[in-house]
Design a protein around this motif. Structure first.
Motif, PDB file in Angstrom:
ATOM      1  N   ARG A 192      -7.196  32.266 -44.516  1.00 23.28           N
ATOM      2  CA  ARG A 192      -5.763  32.072 -44.007  1.00 23.28           C
ATOM      3  C   ARG A 192      -5.151  33.615 -43.996  1.00 23.28           C
ATOM      4  NH1 ARG A 192      -1.649  28.048 -44.466  1.00 23.28           N
ATOM      5  NH2 ARG A 192      -0.182  28.541 -42.836  1.00 23.28           N
ATOM      6  N   THR A 193      -4.775  34.038 -42.919  1.00 23.93           N
ATOM      7  CA  THR A 193      -3.824  35.196 -42.678  1.00 23.93           C
ATOM      8  C   THR A 193      -2.541  34.813 -42.130  1.00 23.93           C
ATOM      9  OG1 THR A 193      -5.561  36.456 -42.305  1.00 23.93           O
ATOM     10  CG2 THR A 193      -3.716  37.443 -41.601  1.00 23.93           C
ATOM     11  N   ILE A 194      -1.609  35.518 -42.788  1.00 23.38           N
ATOM     12  CA  ILE A 194       0.034  35.417 -42.523  1.00 23.38           C
ATOM     13  C   ILE A 194       0.373  36.876 -42.258  1.00 23.38           C
ATOM     14  CG2 ILE A 194       2.248  34.634 -42.998  1.00 23.38           C
ATOM     15  CD1 ILE A 194       0.956  32.602 -44.643  1.00 23.38           C
ATOM     16  N   THR A 195       0.772  36.977 -41.042  1.00 20.70           N
ATOM     17  CA  THR A 195       1.221  38.514 -40.537  1.00 20.70           C
ATOM     18  C   THR A 195       2.811  38.579 -40.775  1.00 20.70           C
ATOM     19  OG1 THR A 195       1.908  38.151 -38.306  1.00 20.70           O
ATOM     20  CG2 THR A 195      -0.196  38.525 -38.980  1.00 20.70           C
ATOM     21  N   ALA A 196       3.078  39.810 -41.167  1.00 20.14           N
ATOM     22  CA  ALA A 196       4.546  40.115 -41.103  1.00 20.14           C
ATOM     23  C   ALA A 196       5.412  39.843 -40.186  1.00 20.14           C
ATOM     24  CB  ALA A 196       4.996  41.541 -41.442  1.00 20.14           C
ATOM     25  N   ALA A 197       4.888  39.630 -38.905  1.00 24.28           N
ATOM     26  CA  ALA A 197       5.424  39.132 -37.657  1.00 24.28           C
ATOM     27  C   ALA A 197       5.588  37.805 -37.852  1.00 24.28           C
ATOM     28  CB  ALA A 197       4.829  39.645 -36.443  1.00 24.28           C
ATOM     29  N   GLY A 198       4.901  36.756 -38.858  1.00 30.77           N
ATOM     30  CA  GLY A 198       5.238  35.359 -38.724  1.00 30.77           C
ATOM     31  C   GLY A 198       4.177  34.613 -38.215  1.00 30.77           C
ATOM     32  N   LYS A 199       2.798  35.291 -37.808  1.00 36.24           N
ATOM     33  CA  LYS A 199       1.782  34.518 -37.208  1.00 36.24           C
ATOM     34  C   LYS A 199       0.786  34.241 -38.290  1.00 36.24           C
ATOM     35  CE  LYS A 199       1.580  36.938 -32.822  1.00 36.24           C
ATOM     36  NZ  LYS A 199       0.909  37.757 -31.611  1.00 36.24           N
ATOM     37  N   SER A 200       0.296  32.970 -37.912  1.00 36.94           N
ATOM     38  CA  SER A 200      -0.503  32.330 -39.024  1.00 36.94           C
ATOM     39  C   SER A 200      -2.123  32.284 -38.424  1.00 36.94           C
ATOM     40  CB  SER A 200      -0.293  31.079 -39.272  1.00 36.94           C
ATOM     41  OG  SER A 200      -1.002  30.438 -40.462  1.00 36.94           O
ATOM     42  N   ILE A 201      -3.021  32.949 -38.987  1.00 38.69           N
ATOM     43  CA  ILE A 201      -4.512  32.836 -38.462  1.00 38.69           C
ATOM     44  C   ILE A 201      -5.411  32.097 -39.594  1.00 38.69           C
ATOM     45  CG2 ILE A 201      -6.212  34.301 -37.624  1.00 38.69           C
ATOM     46  CD1 ILE A 201      -4.312  36.531 -37.177  1.00 38.69           C
ATOM     47  N   CYS A 202      -5.833  30.828 -38.879  1.00 38.18           N
ATOM     48  CA  CYS A 202      -6.782  30.280 -39.774  1.00 38.18           C
ATOM     49  C   CYS A 202      -8.106  30.134 -39.359  1.00 38.18           C
ATOM     50  CB  CYS A 202      -6.319  28.787 -39.772  1.00 38.18           C
ATOM     51  SG  CYS A 202      -4.539  28.651 -39.941  1.00 38.18           S
ATOM     52  N   ARG A 203      -9.333  30.470 -40.323  1.00 43.15           N
ATOM     53  CA  ARG A 203     -10.418  30.187 -40.094  1.00 43.15           C
ATOM     54  C   ARG A 203     -11.267  29.429 -41.106  1.00 43.15           C
ATOM     55  NH1 ARG A 203      -9.662  35.757 -38.978  1.00 43.15           N
ATOM     56  NH2 ARG A 203     -10.268  36.404 -36.520  1.00 43.15           N
ATOM     57  N   ILE A 204     -12.484  28.785 -40.568  1.00 48.16           N
ATOM     58  CA  ILE A 204     -13.198  27.884 -41.499  1.00 48.16           C
ATOM     59  C   ILE A 204     -14.575  28.416 -41.150  1.00 48.16           C
ATOM     60  CG2 ILE A 204     -14.052  25.571 -42.096  1.00 48.16           C
ATOM     61  CD1 ILE A 204     -11.530  24.534 -41.122  1.00 48.16           C
ATOM     62  N   ASN A 205     -15.376  28.900 -42.150  1.00 47.98           N
ATOM     63  CA  ASN A 205     -16.821  29.517 -42.130  1.00 47.98           C
ATOM     64  C   ASN A 205     -16.680  30.450 -40.877  1.00 47.98           C
ATOM     65  OD1 ASN A 205     -17.430  28.139 -44.293  1.00 47.98           O
ATOM     66  ND2 ASN A 205     -18.943  26.843 -43.016  1.00 47.98           N
ATOM     67  N   GLY A 206     -15.647  31.158 -40.755  1.00 52.34           N
ATOM     68  CA  GLY A 206     -15.618  32.230 -39.533  1.00 52.34           C
ATOM     69  C   GLY A 206     -15.141  31.696 -38.233  1.00 52.34           C
ATOM     70  N   LYS A 207     -14.843  30.437 -38.158  1.00 50.48           N
ATOM     71  CA  LYS A 207     -14.585  29.783 -36.704  1.00 50.48           C
ATOM     72  C   LYS A 207     -13.066  29.673 -36.821  1.00 50.48           C
ATOM     73  CE  LYS A 207     -14.860  25.533 -34.124  1.00 50.48           C
ATOM     74  NZ  LYS A 207     -15.528  26.128 -32.850  1.00 50.48           N
ATOM     75  N   LEU A 208     -12.376  30.365 -35.715  1.00 49.74           N
ATOM     76  CA  LEU A 208     -10.912  30.018 -35.533  1.00 49.74           C
ATOM     77  C   LEU A 208     -10.477  28.691 -35.479  1.00 49.74           C
ATOM     78  CD1 LEU A 208     -10.120  33.232 -33.392  1.00 49.74           C
ATOM     79  CD2 LEU A 208      -9.163  32.720 -35.750  1.00 49.74           C
ATOM     80  N   VAL A 209      -9.754  28.132 -36.152  1.00 52.81           N
ATOM     81  CA  VAL A 209      -9.247  26.728 -35.933  1.00 52.81           C
ATOM     82  C   VAL A 209      -7.388  26.687 -36.060  1.00 52.81           C
ATOM     83  CG1 VAL A 209     -11.200  25.882 -37.182  1.00 52.81           C
ATOM     84  CG2 VAL A 209      -9.231  26.416 -38.553  1.00 52.81           C
ATOM     85  N   THR A 210      -7.158  25.638 -35.834  1.00 50.55           N
ATOM     86  CA  THR A 210      -5.560  25.467 -35.848  1.00 50.55           C
ATOM     87  C   THR A 210      -5.062  25.072 -37.353  1.00 50.55           C
ATOM     88  OG1 THR A 210      -5.957  22.978 -35.439  1.00 50.55           O
ATOM     89  CG2 THR A 210      -5.482  24.466 -33.540  1.00 50.55           C
ATOM     90  N   LEU A 211      -3.848  25.263 -37.513  1.00 55.23           N
ATOM     91  CA  LEU A 211      -3.558  24.984 -38.789  1.00 55.23           C
ATOM     92  C   LEU A 211      -3.658  23.477 -39.217  1.00 55.23           C
ATOM     93  CD1 LEU A 211      -1.880  25.936 -41.348  1.00 55.23           C
ATOM     94  CD2 LEU A 211       0.300  25.479 -40.118  1.00 55.23           C
ATOM     95  N   ALA A 212      -3.489  22.525 -38.159  1.00 59.27           N
ATOM     96  CA  ALA A 212      -3.690  21.186 -38.373  1.00 59.27           C
ATOM     97  C   ALA A 212      -5.331  20.887 -38.878  1.00 59.27           C
ATOM     98  CB  ALA A 212      -3.397  20.299 -37.053  1.00 59.27           C
ATOM     99  N   ILE A 213      -6.280  21.623 -38.170  1.00 52.88           N
ATOM    100  CA  ILE A 213      -7.579  21.462 -38.624  1.00 52.88           C
ATOM    101  C   ILE A 213      -7.826  21.888 -39.910  1.00 52.88           C
ATOM    102  CG2 ILE A 213     -10.076  21.844 -38.184  1.00 52.88           C
ATOM    103  CD1 ILE A 213      -9.351  22.193 -35.046  1.00 52.88           C
ATOM    104  N   LEU A 214      -7.148  22.896 -40.252  1.00 51.31           N
ATOM    105  CA  LEU A 214      -7.281  23.526 -41.677  1.00 51.31           C
ATOM    106  C   LEU A 214      -6.976  22.627 -42.626  1.00 51.31           C
ATOM    107  CD1 LEU A 214      -7.941  26.391 -43.391  1.00 51.31           C
ATOM    108  CD2 LEU A 214      -5.593  26.612 -43.246  1.00 51.31           C
ATOM    109  N   LYS A 215      -5.853  21.902 -42.309  1.00 57.10           N
ATOM    110  CA  LYS A 215      -5.257  20.820 -43.169  1.00 57.10           C
ATOM    111  C   LYS A 215      -6.217  19.625 -43.310  1.00 57.10           C
ATOM    112  CE  LYS A 215      -0.547  19.014 -44.187  1.00 57.10           C
ATOM    113  NZ  LYS A 215       0.721  18.832 -43.899  1.00 57.10           N
ATOM    114  N   GLU A 216      -6.853  19.365 -42.345  1.00 61.58           N
ATOM    115  CA  GLU A 216      -7.915  17.933 -42.120  1.00 61.58           C
ATOM    116  C   GLU A 216      -8.862  18.502 -43.332  1.00 61.58           C
ATOM    117  OE1 GLU A 216      -8.771  15.044 -40.440  1.00 61.58           O
ATOM    118  OE2 GLU A 216      -6.561  15.079 -40.558  1.00 61.58           O
ATOM    119  N   PHE A 217      -9.204  19.863 -43.469  1.00 68.42           N
ATOM    120  CA  PHE A 217     -10.533  20.338 -44.272  1.00 68.42           C
ATOM    121  C   PHE A 217      -9.801  20.379 -45.673  1.00 68.42           C
ATOM    122  CE2 PHE A 217     -12.892  21.378 -40.664  1.00 68.42           C
ATOM    123  CZ  PHE A 217     -14.053  21.425 -41.069  1.00 68.42           C
TER     124      PHE A 217
END
Length: 569
Positions: free
Chosen positions: A97-122
């Motif tokens: 999980r990466t949170i930028t100073a600009a407010g963007k959130s980037i989520c990855r699972i095993n290197g694959k970009l996913v949405t926050l909802a999918i990250l929450k599912e895992f």
């Protein structure tokens, strides 16, 4: 379990990497040292809501990464991975999980970009955080029916699966009945559309696999000259004077002349003879096929026109001629259904009634099984609460149903039961839903009792307790320490605590400290040795100056905890 946690530029944490092991890991330290910040980081890793406030001042982004190793029985998570196309190898999952100073959130699972909802599912299959300020699944009444089913899964799962199949069939039939019986205008429009589609497809007089055959014939005609030249060249190279077949005949005859004198020559002569006849047959085939070839420019135009017509239908009805014909079958079936609507409605009514009755019977059996499970759960909860000195507390599983008969009972995805866990902590008080229990200390113990029973059923790899022991002391603190240790026998447990009784139960003790360097505050995490653990426990006991008495008491606590773990391991 959570094996490795890396946190960078998160709140007051500069760069920390923490290794975790199985069992109970205790995190302790002074107030404000950063213990809860680490739990906040794990919470974000499991899909929690982020904020730019988490990004360390003066940096561009905060990063959190966690490595989890899976048990072979964590099938729900593996199924989720299949659904979202996440590749899991060697039973390892990396959440990032990466949170930028600009407010963007980037989520990855095993290197694959996913949405926050999918990250929450895992996250829900990997981490369960329990704190006094966090709304937990155990407090959510909507989850109580699932927890009860998990409690006696062996007895309930088969019946529940059979009911679910019937319920899905019932809802499909009811949806179709509604579509047929309501809105005459839409049905008329649908009838017109289906009739047009049927006439258009039938008017094309399609033949199965016609498109494949036409494309092959078009390819042959479009490349006629190349095909004819290739066949002629091959034939001329093999047939005629001083050509391939004649030389093979010469070689064959040479071997035949001496085969009676040498076994090797005899063997090879036989092989040569077979090859010669095969090649001779091949030459005849080439000649015969060449004689059938004819170039017809008119036929090529016909094929192009027919393929264009088929292509037009493909855009509307299917990617192949066979798909279009299959769609035609569906159209004819629906047309027949609409044309004879009253007959089909009567048939659907009977199917709905029969399916509903079957579903009700399964729901009734499911209800009976849940009643038995509820009685067993209630007995177990009372036992757990007694161990936590809430012997006067009363727990019950409330069944709110409108069950009257098979026809009037309202069915839903879980049957006809609506289930809530209720509790009363003092004699004479009415039973209340869990989230309405007022005392923080009592709520902590109730939640711990439930967690103790459900930890092994929920399938979560890591359970986190964030100061759940706040508001308790003395013998209650010791009882809670024992319960937390018992949970760690079933799942990895990470626990932030200020109680020496809980800390003494740790399999691993990590000390969280903060320090200042160049006018910046940072956090460190140190795994304590046995001597350091005694010192930390002594500090937790006295709260101020470390005394020899406190160290003796700390040593005694560790010995008592060690004996308890040996007896209840």
């Amino acid at each position: 379990m959570l094996t490795e946690l890396a946190i960078r530029d998160f709140a007051i944490i500069d760069d920390v990497s923490i290794t975790f092991t199985n069992g109970l890991t205790v995190l302790s330290g002074e107030t404000g040292a950063g213990k809860s910040i680490i739990i906040d980081a794990v919470h974000l890793l499991s899909g929690g809501r982020g904020s730019v406030e988490y990004v360390r001042h003066g940096t561009k982004k905060a990063e959190i990464e966690g490595l989890f190793t899976l048990d072979s029985d964590n099938q729900p998570l593996l199924d989720t991975a299949d659904i979202y196309g996440v590749d899991i190898q060697d039973g390892m999952v990396v959440l990032h999980r990466t949170i930028t100073a600009a407010g963007k959130s980037i989520c990855r699972i095993n290197g694959k970009l996913v949405t926050l909802a999918i990250l929450k599912e895992f996250g829900k299959y990997l981490i369960d955080i329990h704190s006094q300020h966090e709304t937990q699944s155990l407090l959510n009444a909507d989850n109580h029916i699932q927890l009860l089913d998990l409690y006696d899964e062996k007895a309930i799962s088969q019946t529940k699966s059979e009911y679910t199949d019937l319920y899905e069939k019932l809802t499909t039939l009811q949806k179709r009945y509604k579509e047929l019986s309501e809105n005459e205008r839409e049905i008329t429009q649908r009838l017109d559309l289906l009739t047009f589609q049927k006439n258009e497809i039938e008017g094309a007089n399609l033949v199965p696999d016609e498109d494949k055959q036409l494309e092959e014939e078009r390819s042959q005609l479009a490349n006629f000259e190349r095909i004819y030249t290739s066949l002629q060249d091959a034939y001329n190279a093999l047939y005629g004077e001083q050509r391939g077949l004649e030389w093979l005949s010469t070689a064959n005859q040479a071997l035949q002349n001496s085969r009676e004198y040498d076994s090797f020559i005899a063997e090879k002569a036989e092989e040569m003879s077979n090859h010669y006849f095969l090649m001779e047959e091949l030459v005849y085939d080439l000649r015969s096929y060449t004689e059938t070839l004819q170039y017809d420019s008119g036929r090529l135009n016909e094929i192009e026109s027919r393929l264009n017509e088929i292509s037009h239908l493909k855009k509307k009805y299917g990617s192949t001629v066979n798909d279009i014909l299959e769609y035609l079958g569906q159209v004819e079936e629906e047309l027949e259904e609409i044309t004879h609507k009253d007959t089909h409605l009567t048939k659907l009514e009977q199917q709905i009634a029969d399916t509903r009755e079957d579903a009700y019977l399964e729901a009734k059996q499911l209800h009976d099984l849940r009643q038995k499970a509820a009685d067993a759960l209630t007995e177990d909860i009372h036992h757990e609460l007694k161990d936590l000195y809430l012997e006067k507390a009363s727990f019950s599983v409330s069944f709110n149903t409108s069950e009257k008969s098979g026809e009037t009972t309202k069915l839903h995805r879980n049957g006809f039961d609506v289930i809530h866990f209720r509790i009363s902590t003092n004699p004479g008080e009415p039973l209340k839903q869990l989230h309405k229990v007022a005392s923080g200390g009592e709520l902590s113990r109730i939640m711990l009792a439930l967690k103790r029973l459900f930890a092994k059923h929920q399938g979560v790899t890591s359970v986190i307790f964030d100061e759940v022991d706040t508001g308790v002391s003395g013998r209650v603190a010791q009882a809670m320490a024992e319960k937390i240790q018992e949970v760690s026998n079933q799942s990895q447990v990470l626990c932030i605590t200020h109680l020496p009784q809980v800390a003494a139960m740790a399999d691993t003790h990590k000390l969280i400290q903060k320090y200042e360097e160049e006018d910046r505050t940072s956090t460190t995490v140190e795994e304590l040795s046995t001597d350091d653990t005694i010192t930390e426990l002594g500090r937790m006991i006295t709260g101020t100056k470390l005394t020899d008495t406190a160290k003796d008491h700390a040593t005694e606590l560790l010995e008592l905890a060690d004996n308890y773990k040996k007896q209840h391991g």
